[in-house]
Design a protein around this motif. Structure first.
Motif, PDB file in Angstrom:
ATOM      1  N   VAL A 162       0.854  -1.193   0.000  1.00 51.09           N
ATOM      2  CA  VAL A 162       0.000   0.000   0.000  1.00 51.09           C
ATOM      3  C   VAL A 162       0.894   1.249   0.000  1.00 51.09           C
ATOM      4  O   VAL A 162       1.864   1.317   0.732  1.00 51.09           O
ATOM      5  CB  VAL A 162      -0.968   0.028   1.222  1.00 51.09           C
ATOM      6  CG1 VAL A 162      -2.001  -1.090   1.102  1.00 51.09           C
ATOM      7  CG2 VAL A 162      -0.245  -0.077   2.552  1.00 51.09           C
ATOM      8  N   TYR A 163       0.550   2.208  -0.875  1.00 45.30           N
ATOM      9  CA  TYR A 163       1.271   3.487  -0.892  1.00 45.30           C
ATOM     10  C   TYR A 163       0.600   4.401   0.138  1.00 45.30           C
ATOM     11  O   TYR A 163      -0.105   5.333  -0.214  1.00 45.30           O
ATOM     12  CB  TYR A 163       1.213   4.126  -2.274  1.00 45.30           C
ATOM     13  CG  TYR A 163       2.073   3.452  -3.326  1.00 45.30           C
ATOM     14  CD1 TYR A 163       1.634   2.301  -3.975  1.00 45.30           C
ATOM     15  CD2 TYR A 163       3.316   3.977  -3.696  1.00 45.30           C
ATOM     16  CE1 TYR A 163       2.412   1.689  -4.947  1.00 45.30           C
ATOM     17  CE2 TYR A 163       4.097   3.372  -4.673  1.00 45.30           C
ATOM     18  CZ  TYR A 163       3.638   2.226  -5.293  1.00 45.30           C
ATOM     19  OH  TYR A 163       4.412   1.623  -6.257  1.00 45.30           O
ATOM     20  N   MET A 164       0.799   4.053   1.423  1.00 48.10           N
ATOM     21  CA  MET A 164       0.152   4.799   2.497  1.00 48.10           C
ATOM     22  C   MET A 164       1.154   5.249   3.553  1.00 48.10           C
ATOM     23  O   MET A 164       0.772   5.567   4.671  1.00 48.10           O
ATOM     24  CB  MET A 164      -0.939   3.947   3.160  1.00 48.10           C
ATOM     25  CG  MET A 164      -2.096   3.602   2.235  1.00 48.10           C
ATOM     26  SD  MET A 164      -3.398   2.745   3.119  1.00 48.10           S
ATOM     27  CE  MET A 164      -4.469   2.253   1.758  1.00 48.10           C
ATOM     28  N   GLY A 165       2.426   5.248   3.189  1.00 52.28           N
ATOM     29  CA  GLY A 165       3.435   5.734   4.125  1.00 52.28           C
ATOM     30  C   GLY A 165       3.556   7.243   3.989  1.00 52.28           C
ATOM     31  O   GLY A 165       2.576   7.940   3.756  1.00 52.28           O
ATOM     32  N   MET A 166       4.781   7.741   4.133  1.00 55.14           N
ATOM     33  CA  MET A 166       4.975   9.179   4.039  1.00 55.14           C
ATOM     34  C   MET A 166       4.803   9.644   2.601  1.00 55.14           C
ATOM     35  O   MET A 166       5.279   9.007   1.664  1.00 55.14           O
ATOM     36  CB  MET A 166       6.396   9.535   4.501  1.00 55.14           C
ATOM     37  CG  MET A 166       6.694   9.061   5.896  1.00 55.14           C
ATOM     38  SD  MET A 166       8.444   9.254   6.239  1.00 55.14           S
ATOM     39  CE  MET A 166       8.358  10.452   7.492  1.00 55.14           C
ATOM     40  N   GLY A 167       4.133  10.799   2.454  1.00 48.37           N
ATOM     41  CA  GLY A 167       4.079  11.423   1.134  1.00 48.37           C
ATOM     42  C   GLY A 167       2.766  11.212   0.394  1.00 48.37           C
ATOM     43  O   GLY A 167       1.910  10.435   0.801  1.00 48.37           O
ATOM     44  N   GLU A 168       2.634  11.966  -0.700  1.00 47.16           N
ATOM     45  CA  GLU A 168       1.453  11.869  -1.567  1.00 47.16           C
ATOM     46  C   GLU A 168       1.899  11.257  -2.900  1.00 47.16           C
ATOM     47  O   GLU A 168       2.586  11.912  -3.691  1.00 47.16           O
ATOM     48  CB  GLU A 168       0.845  13.258  -1.764  1.00 47.16           C
ATOM     49  CG  GLU A 168      -0.175  13.365  -2.891  1.00 47.16           C
ATOM     50  CD  GLU A 168      -1.281  12.306  -2.850  1.00 47.16           C
ATOM     51  OE1 GLU A 168      -1.805  12.026  -1.765  1.00 47.16           O
ATOM     52  OE2 GLU A 168      -1.599  11.757  -3.917  1.00 47.16           O
ATOM     53  N   PRO A 169       1.519   9.996  -3.147  1.00 51.52           N
ATOM     54  CA  PRO A 169       2.015   9.307  -4.347  1.00 51.52           C
ATOM     55  C   PRO A 169       1.749  10.056  -5.655  1.00 51.52           C
ATOM     56  O   PRO A 169       2.596  10.069  -6.538  1.00 51.52           O
ATOM     57  CB  PRO A 169       1.271   7.969  -4.340  1.00 51.52           C
ATOM     58  CG  PRO A 169       0.611   7.846  -3.022  1.00 51.52           C
ATOM     59  CD  PRO A 169       0.656   9.153  -2.314  1.00 51.52           C
ATOM     60  N   LEU A 170       0.592  10.692  -5.769  1.00 52.36           N
ATOM     61  CA  LEU A 170       0.275  11.313  -7.063  1.00 52.36           C
ATOM     62  C   LEU A 170       0.968  12.665  -7.248  1.00 52.36           C
ATOM     63  O   LEU A 170       0.856  13.277  -8.307  1.00 52.36           O
ATOM     64  CB  LEU A 170      -1.235  11.436  -7.260  1.00 52.36           C
ATOM     65  CG  LEU A 170      -1.973  10.090  -7.299  1.00 52.36           C
ATOM     66  CD1 LEU A 170      -3.411  10.270  -7.745  1.00 52.36           C
ATOM     67  CD2 LEU A 170      -1.258   9.073  -8.200  1.00 52.36           C
ATOM     68  N   LEU A 171       1.702  13.116  -6.234  1.00 51.09           N
ATOM     69  CA  LEU A 171       2.566  14.288  -6.430  1.00 51.09           C
ATOM     70  C   LEU A 171       4.005  13.853  -6.708  1.00 51.09           C
ATOM     71  O   LEU A 171       4.918  14.669  -6.720  1.00 51.09           O
ATOM     72  CB  LEU A 171       2.491  15.230  -5.223  1.00 51.09           C
ATOM     73  CG  LEU A 171       1.127  15.930  -5.047  1.00 51.09           C
ATOM     74  CD1 LEU A 171       1.133  16.825  -3.799  1.00 51.09           C
ATOM     75  CD2 LEU A 171       0.762  16.756  -6.282  1.00 51.09           C
ATOM     76  N   ASN A 172       4.199  12.541  -6.889  1.00 51.29           N
ATOM     77  CA  ASN A 172       5.493  12.010  -7.329  1.00 51.29           C
ATOM     78  C   ASN A 172       5.192  10.908  -8.343  1.00 51.29           C
ATOM     79  O   ASN A 172       5.650   9.772  -8.228  1.00 51.29           O
ATOM     80  CB  ASN A 172       6.279  11.469  -6.130  1.00 51.29           C
ATOM     81  CG  ASN A 172       7.708  11.106  -6.498  1.00 51.29           C
ATOM     82  OD1 ASN A 172       8.190  11.458  -7.576  1.00 51.29           O
ATOM     83  ND2 ASN A 172       8.387  10.400  -5.620  1.00 51.29           N
ATOM     84  N   TYR A 173       4.388  11.295  -9.343  1.00 49.93           N
ATOM     85  CA  TYR A 173       3.731  10.329 -10.222  1.00 49.93           C
ATOM     86  C   TYR A 173       4.706   9.386 -10.937  1.00 49.93           C
ATOM     87  O   TYR A 173       4.547   8.161 -10.891  1.00 49.93           O
ATOM     88  CB  TYR A 173       2.863  11.069 -11.243  1.00 49.93           C
ATOM     89  CG  TYR A 173       2.010  10.136 -12.066  1.00 49.93           C
ATOM     90  CD1 TYR A 173       0.774   9.729 -11.597  1.00 49.93           C
ATOM     91  CD2 TYR A 173       2.446   9.645 -13.285  1.00 49.93           C
ATOM     92  CE1 TYR A 173      -0.017   8.849 -12.330  1.00 49.93           C
ATOM     93  CE2 TYR A 173       1.666   8.765 -14.022  1.00 49.93           C
ATOM     94  CZ  TYR A 173       0.439   8.377 -13.542  1.00 49.93           C
ATOM     95  OH  TYR A 173      -0.326   7.501 -14.256  1.00 49.93           O
ATOM     96  N   SER A 174       5.722   9.945 -11.602  1.00 49.71           N
ATOM     97  CA  SER A 174       6.552   9.075 -12.440  1.00 49.71           C
ATOM     98  C   SER A 174       7.332   8.074 -11.592  1.00 49.71           C
ATOM     99  O   SER A 174       7.493   6.908 -11.984  1.00 49.71           O
ATOM    100  CB  SER A 174       7.493   9.900 -13.328  1.00 49.71           C
ATOM    101  OG  SER A 174       8.264  10.750 -12.522  1.00 49.71           O
ATOM    102  N   ALA A 175       7.779   8.500 -10.411  1.00 53.11           N
ATOM    103  CA  ALA A 175       8.513   7.558  -9.548  1.00 53.11           C
ATOM    104  C   ALA A 175       7.578   6.465  -9.036  1.00 53.11           C
ATOM    105  O   ALA A 175       7.966   5.298  -8.913  1.00 53.11           O
ATOM    106  CB  ALA A 175       9.152   8.305  -8.377  1.00 53.11           C
TER     107      ALA A 175
END
Ligand code: SAH
Length: 346
Positions: A162-175
Motif C-alpha cells: 500500500v502506498y500509504m506511508g509518508m508522502g502523496e504518491p500522485l505528487l510524485n507520479y513518475s517515480a
C-alpha cells in the motif's frame, strides 16, 4: 528501448535497468544474451545484488558489471516492533534523507506500507507526516527498494503493498509508476494486491485511469462536506471535491472498477448524521465506491481524537446501502500506524 552502454550511463543504478537495458549492455560488451537473464535471476529472483556472488558468471564479467552499475542500498537506521507483530523501519536513503516503511502481518497476508516522498507537502491537520513538510521526492528505485530490502535482506514475506506511508504518491507520479512497474515486472508481485492511496489529485487520478495494471485506488475523503474537508486538508481549498469526484467517476468507468473512500473517523469532526448524509450524496451514481472507515491514531501535539461513534457510523452507512468496512489500527503502540510516521526513533 533505452540503449545502455558503459560509456553513456556510468551511474545508472542496477535497480533501474530493464531486461532490455541489460541485454543491450551485454551485446555492447560482447556477451551472449543469456548473460542478461542470469543477472536478472540473481537480482530479482534470488535477491542477490552483489555481482561478486553471481557464481555462474565469468570473473571478468562480474568485474565489468560492478564497474558499470552502482548498487545503492537502503541503510537500516532504526527498527521498532509492535506487540501486534507490526514492524516499522527507518531507512537512510541512497540519494539523501530518511523515510519509514511499515511491515504489517495479518493472518496469511503481509502488507508493506511504502513511503513515496521524504516528508509530505500536504500538511493534513490530523497527520504526523504533514508536520514535516516536503524534503524531496523519492526516486522510483528508492520506493522499490523498501519492499526489496524487506523481502530479500530481512527475509520477510510480502503479499500486499500500500502506498500509504509518508508522502502523496500522485505528487510524485513518475517515480510511483516506475516502482509499481518494478513491483510487478521485476519482483513478481501482482498489481491486484497493490493499493495507491491519494489525497485526491484529479490530474493524477485521470492518468492512473489510463494504466493497464489492475492495481487498486483509494481516495482519502475524510469529509464529504467541502468546508469541513478544507479544515482538515488544506489542499482541498485549491481542488474542489466535485473535481475530484469527476476524476474518480472517469477512473471507475474507464477501468470498470470500484474505488475505496478512506474516511478517518475523528471525534466531533466528521462523525455525525449530517456527515453520513453527505457521504451518501457523494457516493451517488455514477460513482461506484465503498467506504473504509479508519480508526484514528492519535498524534502527539494534535487535538484530534478517535471517534467513539465508529460502529454507529458504520451502521448508518450500511443502512444507506453503502459497503463499509473498518480498518483497525496496527502498530499504533510504536507509532507505525497510518499518519503516525514522523521518524521519531525514541
Ligand atoms: N497522501 C496519501 C497517503 C497518506 S497515508 C493520502 O492522502 O491518501 C494513508 C491514510 O492514512 C490516508 O487516508 C491518511 O489521511 C490517513 N491518516 C493520516 N493520518 C492518520 C492518523 N493519524 N490516523 C489514521 N489515519 C491517518
Amino acid at each position: 528501448m533505452v540503449r545502455v552502454t558503459p560509456s553513456t550511463t556510468p551511474t545508472q543504478p542496477l535497480w533501474t535497468l530493464s531486461q532490455e537495458n541489460l541485454q543491450a549492455w551485454m551485446a555492447a560488451e560482447g556477451h551472449p544474451p543469456y548473460r542478461a537473464s542470469q543477472v536478472w535471476q540473481w537480482v530479482w529472483e534470488k535477491g542477490v545484488s552483489d555481482f561478486s556472488q553471481m557464481s555462474n558468471l565469468p570473473a571478468a564479467l562480474r568485474q565489468a558489471l560492478a564497474e558499470a552499475f552502482p548498487v545503492p542500498e537502503l541503510q537500516l537506521l532504526h527498527e521498532r516492533k509492535s506487540q501486534d507483530g507490526t514492524r516499522k523501519f527507518l531507512w537512510q536513503l541512497p540519494e539523501g534523507g530518511t523515510v519509514e516503511t511499515v511491515w504489517i502481518p495479518h493472518q496469511d497476508r503481509a502488507t508493506v506500507c511504502v513511503s513515496s516522498q521524504v516528508g509530505c507537502s500536504l500538511n493534513c491537520r490530523f497527520c504526523a507526516t504533514g508536520q514535516l513538510g516536503l524534503e524531496r521526492q523519492l526516486q522510483g528505485y528508492e520506493i522499490l527498494l523498501q519492499v526489496y530490502t524487506l523481502k530479500h535482506r530481512l527475509r520477510l514475506p510480502v503479499t500486499h503493498i500500500v502506498y500509504m506511508g509518508m508522502g502523496e504518491p500522485l505528487l510524485n507520479y513518475s517515480a510511483v509508476i516506475e516502482s509499481l512497474e518494478g513491483f510487478s515486472q521485476k519482483m513478481g508481485l501482482s498489481p491486484r494486491r497493490i493499493t495507491i492511496s491519494t489525497v485526491g489529485i484529479p490530474k493524477g487520478i485521470r492518468r492512473l485511469a489510463e494504466r493497464k495494471e489492475p492495481f487498486e485506488l483509494a481516495f482519502s475523503l475524510h469529509s464529504a462536506i467541502p468546508e469541513k474537508r478544507q479544515k482538515l486538508i488544506p489542499l482541498a481549498a485549491h481542488i474542489s471535491l466535485e473535481e475530484v469526484r469527476e476524476a474518480l467517476i472517469t477512473y471507475g468507468q474507464t477501468r470498470q472498477e470500484w474505488v475505496t473512500l478512506e474516511y478517518v473517523l475523528l471525534a466531533g469532526e466528521n462523525d455525525g448524521p449530517e456527515d453520513a448524509e453527505a457521504l451518501r450524496a457523494f457516493i451517488a451514481p455514477p460513482l461506484q465506491a465503498k467506504v473504509n472507515l479508519i480508526v484514528y491514531n492519535p498524534v502527539p501535539g494534535l487535538p484530534f481524537r478517535p471517534s467513539p461513534r465508529l460502529k454507529a457510523f458504520q451502521q448508518a452507512l450500511l443502512r444507506m446501502g453503502i459497503i463499509t468496512t473498518i480498518r483497525y489500527s496496527r502498530g499504533a503502540d510504536v507509532a507505525a500506524g497510518c499518519g503516525q510516521l514522523a521518524r521519531q526513533t525514541g
